[in-house]
Design a protein around this motif. Sequence first.
Motif, short mmCIF file in Angstrom:
data_model
loop_
_atom_site.label_atom_id
_atom_site.label_comp_id
_atom_site.label_asym_id
_atom_site.label_seq_id
_atom_site.Cartn_x
_atom_site.Cartn_y
_atom_site.Cartn_z
N VAL A 197 39.11 52.83 40.51
CA VAL A 197 39.64 53.49 39.46
C VAL A 197 41.40 52.85 39.23
N ASP A 198 41.77 52.41 38.36
CA ASP A 198 43.15 52.23 37.98
C ASP A 198 43.44 53.58 37.54
N ALA A 199 44.48 53.90 38.29
CA ALA A 199 45.38 55.14 37.69
C ALA A 199 46.93 54.63 37.46
N THR A 200 46.71 53.61 37.64
CA THR A 200 48.44 53.16 37.63
C THR A 200 49.06 53.57 36.51
N HIS A 201 50.19 53.46 36.69
CA HIS A 201 51.06 53.46 34.99
C HIS A 201 50.91 53.17 33.51
N PRO A 202 50.56 54.08 32.55
CA PRO A 202 50.75 53.83 31.66
C PRO A 202 50.85 51.90 30.81
N PHE A 203 52.48 51.72 32.25
CA PHE A 203 53.33 50.26 31.35
C PHE A 203 52.76 49.24 32.76
N ALA A 204 51.61 49.67 33.22
CA ALA A 204 51.58 48.98 34.70
C ALA A 204 50.53 47.56 34.33
N ARG A 205 50.73 46.79 33.08
CA ARG A 205 49.65 45.82 32.59
C ARG A 205 48.86 45.11 33.61
N GLY A 206 50.47 44.25 33.81
CA GLY A 206 49.73 42.99 35.10
C GLY A 206 48.63 43.56 36.34
N MET A 207 49.03 45.28 36.57
CA MET A 207 47.89 45.44 37.57
C MET A 207 45.85 45.86 36.66
N SER A 208 46.22 46.18 35.77
CA SER A 208 45.64 46.72 35.01
C SER A 208 44.35 45.22 34.43
N ALA A 209 45.09 44.38 33.82
CA ALA A 209 44.99 42.97 33.96
C ALA A 209 43.88 42.82 35.08
N ASN A 210 44.57 42.75 35.73
CA ASN A 210 44.39 42.02 37.26
C ASN A 210 42.36 42.42 37.56
N ALA A 211 43.19 44.01 37.50
CA ALA A 211 41.16 45.03 37.81
C ALA A 211 40.50 44.46 36.92
N VAL A 212 40.93 44.31 35.53
CA VAL A 212 39.76 44.03 34.68
C VAL A 212 39.26 42.60 35.37
N ALA A 213 39.98 41.93 35.37
CA ALA A 213 39.28 40.52 35.77
C ALA A 213 38.47 40.52 37.10
N ALA A 214 39.15 40.88 37.97
CA ALA A 214 38.49 41.51 39.33
C ALA A 214 37.40 41.86 39.25
N CYS A 215 37.19 43.26 38.57
CA CYS A 215 36.05 43.88 38.90
C CYS A 215 35.19 43.13 38.28
#
Length: 249
Positions: A72-90
Amino acid sequence: MSAVRVLLLGGTGEARALAARLVDAGVDVTSSLAGRVARPRLPVGPVRIGGFGGVDGLRATLRGDDGYDLVVDATHPFARGMSANAVAACGAEDVPLLRYERPGWPPSPRWHVVGTHEEAAALAARLGRRPFLTVGRQELARFTGPLRDHAVLARVVDPPDVDLPTAWTLLTSRGPYTPEGERALVEAHGCDVLVTKDSGGSFTWPKMQVADERGMVVVVVARPEPEPGVQVTHDLDEAYDWVVSRTRR
Ligand code: NAP
């Protein structure tokens, strides 16, 4: 105790709330923090701190001996680097991913909504003399040039790495804030423009209320678009159900 292991990418109040509920429900959930703030508020349950090392590092974490079955990616709405990495890695490791994103603030026709911090800096420079800057430590460098000669009040959780112009006042503090406190602060500094990102949530909303009351100019940096191809919810109950339904098969 569930055998399904859940990785919760956090750093937000909502992630802490979700971690508490999942731990309560007996879910094996580990919260992950970036390690950006000196004294983070820690969630309930196991916590790991620090970056994974990009997409490859996150992939290795997901498939390791103590790997994870759900993210579950519940990072801050502006933490886009982490969200992009989560999509790619998952995606690469075939691990189900849910993005929980705190709802944005209900937009006001009074706000000047811009797409980037650079636009926000240029607009604030043009529209005010004494901006109240609440965009976060990591963004301050984008404002130091355009607002060099403005009497900026910059509020951050931890001191920034960049040198600030001598005309600026730095305030380190952490929410939640109250309307009374925000009113006293902007009055004391005579702030005429508020610059913020659309963080959403109630912790930092009082500054919006006070800016509205006082007729201040409000410049809001809009959220970036969510990563394509990821399931997104703005509802914490839904995020909870998504996890629990996958841990009780
Ligand atoms: P970001 O730009 O999206 O992430 C940069 C890098 O930091 C990521 O690639 C990752 O490093 C690491 N990282 C970020 N979040 C992580 C997490 N939860 N667990 C482990 N590593 C993480 O993120 P950011 O804007 O710097 O935000 C960092 C954290 O602060 C986030 O967790 C976010 O929820 C929280 N936060 C951000 C803001 C904001 O305005 N950006 C505001 C409040 C709280 P690797 O590539 O090495 O894995």
